[in-house]
Write a protein that holds these residues in place. Structure first.
Motif, mmCIF file in Angstrom:
data_model
loop_
_atom_site.group_PDB
_atom_site.id
_atom_site.type_symbol
_atom_site.label_atom_id
_atom_site.label_comp_id
_atom_site.label_asym_id
_atom_site.label_seq_id
_atom_site.Cartn_x
_atom_site.Cartn_y
_atom_site.Cartn_z
ATOM 1 N N PHE A 151 0.830 -1.202 0.000
ATOM 2 C CA PHE A 151 0.000 0.000 0.000
ATOM 3 C C PHE A 151 0.868 1.257 0.000
ATOM 4 O O PHE A 151 0.499 2.288 -0.565
ATOM 5 C CB PHE A 151 -0.964 -0.014 1.190
ATOM 6 C CG PHE A 151 -0.485 0.703 2.413
ATOM 7 C CD1 PHE A 151 -0.766 2.050 2.620
ATOM 8 C CD2 PHE A 151 0.272 0.032 3.371
ATOM 9 C CE1 PHE A 151 -0.326 2.702 3.751
ATOM 10 C CE2 PHE A 151 0.711 0.678 4.498
ATOM 11 C CZ PHE A 151 0.419 2.022 4.695
ATOM 12 N N LYS A 152 2.054 1.204 0.629
ATOM 13 C CA LYS A 152 2.958 2.362 0.631
ATOM 14 C C LYS A 152 3.435 2.665 -0.784
ATOM 15 O O LYS A 152 3.428 3.821 -1.236
ATOM 16 C CB LYS A 152 4.152 2.104 1.550
ATOM 17 C CG LYS A 152 3.811 1.916 3.017
ATOM 18 C CD LYS A 152 5.068 1.703 3.841
ATOM 19 C CE LYS A 152 4.777 1.542 5.321
ATOM 20 N NZ LYS A 152 4.062 0.294 5.621
ATOM 21 N N ILE A 153 3.845 1.629 -1.490
ATOM 22 C CA ILE A 153 4.314 1.821 -2.865
ATOM 23 C C ILE A 153 3.186 2.296 -3.767
ATOM 24 O O ILE A 153 3.383 3.148 -4.642
ATOM 25 C CB ILE A 153 4.927 0.501 -3.385
ATOM 26 C CG1 ILE A 153 6.181 0.154 -2.575
ATOM 27 C CG2 ILE A 153 5.249 0.596 -4.862
ATOM 28 C CD1 ILE A 153 6.781 -1.187 -2.917
ATOM 29 N N ALA A 154 1.968 1.774 -3.551
ATOM 30 C CA ALA A 154 0.823 2.184 -4.371
ATOM 31 C C ALA A 154 0.498 3.660 -4.168
ATOM 32 O O ALA A 154 0.219 4.393 -5.131
ATOM 33 C CB ALA A 154 -0.394 1.322 -4.041
ATOM 34 N N ILE A 155 0.536 4.131 -2.915
ATOM 35 C CA ILE A 155 0.248 5.543 -2.651
ATOM 36 C C ILE A 155 1.315 6.437 -3.269
ATOM 37 O O ILE A 155 1.010 7.489 -3.870
ATOM 38 C CB ILE A 155 0.153 5.785 -1.129
ATOM 39 C CG1 ILE A 155 -1.071 5.066 -0.551
ATOM 40 C CG2 ILE A 155 0.083 7.271 -0.827
ATOM 41 C CD1 ILE A 155 -2.399 5.601 -1.035
#
Length: 283
Positions: A151-155
């Motif tokens: 989720f960090k990379i997606a954001i």
């Protein structure tokens, strides 16, 4: 005859006198020759003021430690291996998110800018995504992707792709239609049209979006690394906040600032090399 000669001689002299002020005025409109390392002047002045205020006792050491205290803390964290691990983790997260966002931004901009159908399907969705606060998507992405690294990379990818898409799409839309007509007259194929007309015309806007995307990848880390993280600069700063270590927080902020300045300078250098054919004020 002498009057004619005098008048003829006076005319070039008058024209020369009039052209000199005009030439001086035109030269004065330009910003002048580019000076080396000018972007370091502002940060250097800020650090000098910070150091002078700390030395004079104008700043509370508990709230804003002196620059030498911050440097000493950074050296201690580096020798202990903590800072090196946090920097490596943050760089890895920013790199993955930036690569995904860069690819998505360019592909969507080309699909939307070169096709009316693509524009109808893509542009409105991106504009809607731009209007939604990206950090507000964090709870939803945690439900979808879990609370790990995904989720960090997606954001970060979302933070990156939006400015790249917007600026590249605007540059594509701003290409003069006469170039399109010229390409049709010359009988260029679709691939030749993209390579010779579209890409050179979109590069200036693309580089503007690229600079914003690079900076955005670092800005997103500040918040994301405080959510279920065990390493990273944001995690280090969050832990320092719990223990009231303002010097450690400033170390993290300075590292973010240095990375942002270096990455932006690298993009600007690449931009000057790639767009060396342009004659602009900055060049």
């Amino acid at each position: 005859m002498s009057a004619v000669t005098t008048t003829t001689a006076a005319a070039p002299a008058t024209a020369q006198q009039e052209s000199r002020p005009a030439r001086r005025r035109r030269r004065g409109l330009s910003p002048g020759r580019r000076l080396p390392a000018t972007r370091l002047v502002g940060p250097a002045v800020l650090i000098a003021v910070w150091a002078a205020a700390s030395a004079a006792g104008r700043l509370d050491p508990g709230a804003i430690p002196a620059p030498w205290t911050v440097l000493r803390t950074a050296g201690h964290l580096w020798s202990a291996g903590t800072l090196r691990t946090d920097i490596a983790t943050s760089v890895e997260r920013a790199a993955y998110g930036f690569a995904i966002g860069l690819t998505a931004g360019v592909v969507l901009a080309l699909a939307s800018g070169l096709s009316r159908i693509g524009e109808a399907l893509i542009d409105g969705t991106v504009q809607l995504n731009r209007a939604i606060p990206t950090l507000g998507l964090i709870p939803l992405f945690i439900l979808w992707l879990g609370i790990g690294e995904a989720f960090k990379i997606a954001i970060i990818a979302i933070v990156v792709y939006i400015p790249i898409y917007l600026n590249t799409h605007a540059a594509l839309s701003g290409i003069d239609s006469r170039f399109v007509e010229l390409a049709e007259v010359q009988g260029l194929s679709r691939v030749q049209f993209v390579r010779q007309i579209v890409i050179p015309g979109a590069l200036p806007g693309f580089f503007v979006g690229l600079r914003l995307g690079v900076t955005g990848s670092w800005l997103g880390l500040v918040v994301l690394e405080q959510i279920n993280a065990t390493s990273g600069l944001g995690y280090m700063m969050f832990q320092a906040q719990n223990y009231g270590q303002s010097d450690v927080i400033l170390v993290g902020l300075l590292v973010y600032g240095v990375f942002g300045l270096v990455s932006d300078s690298a993009v600007r250098l690449i931009e000057r090399r790639v767009l060396s054919w342009r004659r602009t004020l900055s060049s």
